[in-house]
Enzyme design. Structure first.
Site, PDB file in Angstrom:
ATOM      1  NE  ARG A 250     -10.907   4.241   3.076  1.00 27.59           N
ATOM      2  CZ  ARG A 250     -10.425   4.863   2.001  1.00 27.59           C
ATOM      3  NH1 ARG A 250      -9.183   4.631   1.609  1.00 27.59           N
ATOM      4  NH2 ARG A 250     -11.174   5.706   1.326  1.00 27.59           N
TER       5      ARG A 250
ATOM      6  CD  GLU B  30      11.701   9.458   4.463  1.00 21.40           C
ATOM      7  OE1 GLU B  30      12.842   9.392   4.004  1.00 21.40           O
ATOM      8  OE2 GLU B  30      10.737   9.952   3.831  1.00 21.40           O
TER       9      GLU B  30
ATOM     10  CD  GLU C 131     -10.000  12.089   7.349  1.00 23.32           C
ATOM     11  OE1 GLU C 131     -11.012  11.396   7.162  1.00 23.32           O
ATOM     12  OE2 GLU C 131      -9.653  13.009   6.582  1.00 23.32           O
TER      13      GLU C 131
ATOM     14  CG  HIS D 242      -6.807  15.873   6.199  1.00 26.57           C
ATOM     15  ND1 HIS D 242      -7.819  16.780   5.980  1.00 26.57           N
ATOM     16  CD2 HIS D 242      -7.223  14.717   5.620  1.00 26.57           C
ATOM     17  CE1 HIS D 242      -8.785  16.193   5.314  1.00 26.57           C
ATOM     18  NE2 HIS D 242      -8.445  14.948   5.075  1.00 26.57           N
TER      19      HIS D 242
ATOM     20  CG  ASN E  51     -14.677   2.763   6.887  1.00 23.55           C
ATOM     21  OD1 ASN E  51     -15.495   3.654   6.806  1.00 23.55           O
ATOM     22  ND2 ASN E  51     -13.538   2.779   6.206  1.00 23.55           N
TER      23      ASN E  51
ATOM     24  CG  HIS F 287       7.216   7.614   3.265  1.00 30.39           C
ATOM     25  ND1 HIS F 287       7.804   7.281   2.071  1.00 30.39           N
ATOM     26  CD2 HIS F 287       7.651   8.865   3.549  1.00 30.39           C
ATOM     27  CE1 HIS F 287       8.563   8.282   1.657  1.00 30.39           C
ATOM     28  NE2 HIS F 287       8.482   9.259   2.547  1.00 30.39           N
TER      29      HIS F 287
END
Length: 128
Positions: A9, A122, A56, A5, A60, A74
């Site tokens: 964030r 992209e 993923e 993966h 937070n 990217h």
């Protein structure tokens, strides 16, 4: 070995999940909250994690935005018709930041879309 993966964030998890599922057509594969760490992880993709690389999203809870890192490039998605894909993204509220066209110094047709946090994705026209 295989790539499992990529992680980003994000400041607003619901907004980001909506973008990746509704605009880019990914599926939300799983989501888990970690109250003791005050964060939530959401995994999205175009197929099961057992067979596909997924995205993923990490939220937070106490952070509403991030500065984009200078080393980030990217995420790349292969598409069968780049013009139709860009039009579909636009109609769903996505922001195309580079219209389809040949890449600099090459012939591969690419475009770029921006997610709600400013990350670039992209789009690459796949050869038939």
């Amino acid at each position: 070995m295989r790539l499992l993966h990529m992680m980003l964030r994000v400041g607003d998890l619901e907004r980001s999940i909506a973008f990746y599922t509704e605009v880019l057509g990914m599926d939300l594969l799983r989501r888990k909250e970690y109250p003791s760490g005050r964060f939530t992880l959401a995994f999205l993709g175009y197929g099961p994690e057992e067979n596909n690389t997924v995205l993923e999203l990490t939220h937070n809870w106490d952070t509403s935005s991030y500065n984009l890192g200078a080393g980030y490039g990217h995420i790349a998605l292969g598409v069968s018709n780049i013009n139709e894909t860009c039009e579909m993204i636009r109609t769903k509220g996505g922001k195309i930041v580079r219209e389809p066209g040949a890449m600099k110094h090459g012939t591969t047709v690419i475009a770029f879309v921006e997610d709600p946090d400013g990350y670039k994705i992209e789009l690459i026209q796949q050869k038939s």
